[in-house]
Design a protein around this motif. Structure first.
Motif, PDB file in Angstrom:
ATOM      1  N   TYR A 148       0.858  -1.183   0.000  1.00 22.39           N
ATOM      2  CA  TYR A 148       0.000   0.000   0.000  1.00 22.39           C
ATOM      3  C   TYR A 148       0.900   1.241   0.000  1.00 22.39           C
ATOM      4  O   TYR A 148       2.106   1.136   0.210  1.00 22.39           O
ATOM      5  N   GLN A 149       0.303   2.399  -0.197  1.00 25.31           N
ATOM      6  CA  GLN A 149       1.063   3.655  -0.145  1.00 25.31           C
ATOM      7  C   GLN A 149       1.572   3.864   1.282  1.00 25.31           C
ATOM      8  O   GLN A 149       0.791   4.013   2.209  1.00 25.31           O
ATOM      9  N   GLY A 150       2.882   3.815   1.483  1.00 26.76           N
ATOM     10  CA  GLY A 150       3.469   4.103   2.799  1.00 26.76           C
ATOM     11  C   GLY A 150       3.672   2.913   3.708  1.00 26.76           C
ATOM     12  O   GLY A 150       4.340   3.031   4.739  1.00 26.76           O
ATOM     13  N   PHE A 151       3.107   1.754   3.389  1.00 27.05           N
ATOM     14  CA  PHE A 151       3.312   0.574   4.239  1.00 27.05           C
ATOM     15  C   PHE A 151       3.046  -0.701   3.449  1.00 27.05           C
ATOM     16  O   PHE A 151       2.453  -0.687   2.383  1.00 27.05           O
ATOM     17  N   THR A 152       3.513  -1.799   4.008  1.00 20.27           N
ATOM     18  CA  THR A 152       3.317  -3.127   3.416  1.00 20.27           C
ATOM     19  C   THR A 152       2.817  -4.076   4.496  1.00 20.27           C
ATOM     20  O   THR A 152       3.341  -4.076   5.613  1.00 20.27           O
TER      21      THR A 152
ATOM     22  N   GLU B 158       3.129  -5.608   9.883  1.00 19.17           N
ATOM     23  CA  GLU B 158       3.038  -4.355   9.146  1.00 19.17           C
ATOM     24  C   GLU B 158       4.443  -3.787   9.032  1.00 19.17           C
ATOM     25  O   GLU B 158       5.130  -3.604  10.036  1.00 19.17           O
ATOM     26  N   LEU B 159       4.877  -3.522   7.789  1.00 21.34           N
ATOM     27  CA  LEU B 159       6.212  -2.993   7.545  1.00 21.34           C
ATOM     28  C   LEU B 159       6.091  -1.545   7.085  1.00 21.34           C
ATOM     29  O   LEU B 159       5.383  -1.246   6.123  1.00 21.34           O
ATOM     30  N   THR B 160       6.763  -0.653   7.787  1.00 18.45           N
ATOM     31  CA  THR B 160       6.782   0.760   7.417  1.00 18.45           C
ATOM     32  C   THR B 160       8.237   1.230   7.394  1.00 18.45           C
ATOM     33  O   THR B 160       9.149   0.469   7.731  1.00 18.45           O
ATOM     34  N   ALA B 161       8.443   2.481   7.049  1.00 19.29           N
ATOM     35  CA  ALA B 161       9.792   3.048   7.060  1.00 19.29           C
ATOM     36  C   ALA B 161      10.361   3.074   8.475  1.00 19.29           C
ATOM     37  O   ALA B 161      11.573   3.058   8.670  1.00 19.29           O
ATOM     38  N   ASN B 162       9.489   3.097   9.476  1.00 15.19           N
ATOM     39  CA  ASN B 162       9.923   3.135  10.876  1.00 15.19           C
ATOM     40  C   ASN B 162      10.248   1.761  11.448  1.00 15.19           C
ATOM     41  O   ASN B 162      10.722   1.654  12.566  1.00 15.19           O
TER      42      ASN B 162
ATOM     43  N   SER C 187       9.093  -2.694  11.755  1.00 13.21           N
ATOM     44  CA  SER C 187       8.101  -3.757  11.614  1.00 13.21           C
ATOM     45  C   SER C 187       7.269  -3.872  12.890  1.00 13.21           C
ATOM     46  O   SER C 187       7.789  -3.707  13.994  1.00 13.21           O
ATOM     47  N   LYS C 188       5.975  -4.174  12.708  1.00 10.26           N
ATOM     48  CA  LYS C 188       5.074  -4.319  13.852  1.00 10.26           C
ATOM     49  C   LYS C 188       4.288  -5.608  13.661  1.00 10.26           C
ATOM     50  O   LYS C 188       3.632  -5.793  12.626  1.00 10.26           O
TER      51      LYS C 188
END
Length: 195
Positions: free
Chosen positions: A102-106, A121-125, A127-128
């Motif tokens: 998705y835009q901004g996260f995976t 959830e993978l983001t630039a910051n 993994s959660k």
């Protein structure tokens, strides 16, 4: 709701019987998707699923005994092709990682035999962890009823008895040292198993 940009299938594996493979090939063609089968050297096959707009994915298929093992890694953008691959993955109980981008996260989904085992959830910051599969009661009961450890302990005890009998008849100090080394290794393994 976020708009999905693409879906990645990473190191994905499916298993199909010959009947399931034929069934899949019969239903693969729709008004949006067509397929081609290429026979490669060594008897392997490559199935190409192609969307009318030109996007295509390649599925490598190898026959092992009575099963067809299908492996692939791909990135799918077209929704019709994505739907076809998703149905294939779910129907034939795929294993591997599926990344929904998705835009901004995976969102990363890890599957084993068609069941979701972990969602992150993978983001630039970073993994959660969103979801982690916990063993069901039936899985825990199967593990509890398993007697594999008891069988290994019994086999190790028989091996100890045999080595001790052999040690009584051996005259060489070198052979006695080798037997003692084997006995020490078995003893360590027994301690690990009995803990």
């Amino acid at each position: 709701m976020a708009q999905r940009l693409a879906t990645e299938y990473v190191n994905t594996t499916l298993q199909m019987t010959e009947f399931q493979m034929n069934q899949f090939l019969l239903t693969a063609d729709t008004c949006y998707i067509s397929h081609r089968v290429k026979v490669l050297g060594g008897g392997e096959q490559e199935i190409v699923l192609e969307e009318n707009g030109g996007e295509a994915i390649r599925l490598n298929v190898e026959r092992r005994g009575h099963l067809y093992i299908c492996t692939f890694s791909c990135r799918v953008v077209n929704p019709h092709l994505n739907n076809a691959v998703r149905k294939l993955f779910v129907t034939y109980k795929g294993s591997g990682s599926v990344n929904r981008i998705y835009q901004g996260f995976t969102m990363e989904y890890y599957y084993e035999s068609g069941s979701v085992r972990r969602i992150s959830e993978l983001t630039a910051n970073g993994s959660k962890l969103i979801y982690q599969h916990k063993q069901s009661l039936s899985e825990m009961m199967t593990l509890f009823k398993s007697d594999a450890i008891e069988r290994e302990i019994a086999a190790l005890r028989l091996e100890i008895d045999s080595l001790l009998d052999c040690r009584l008849t051996v005259q060489s100090d070198k052979m006695i040292g080798e037997i003692d080394g084997k006995l020490a290794a078995i003893n360590r393994r027994l301690i690990e198993l009995e803990l």
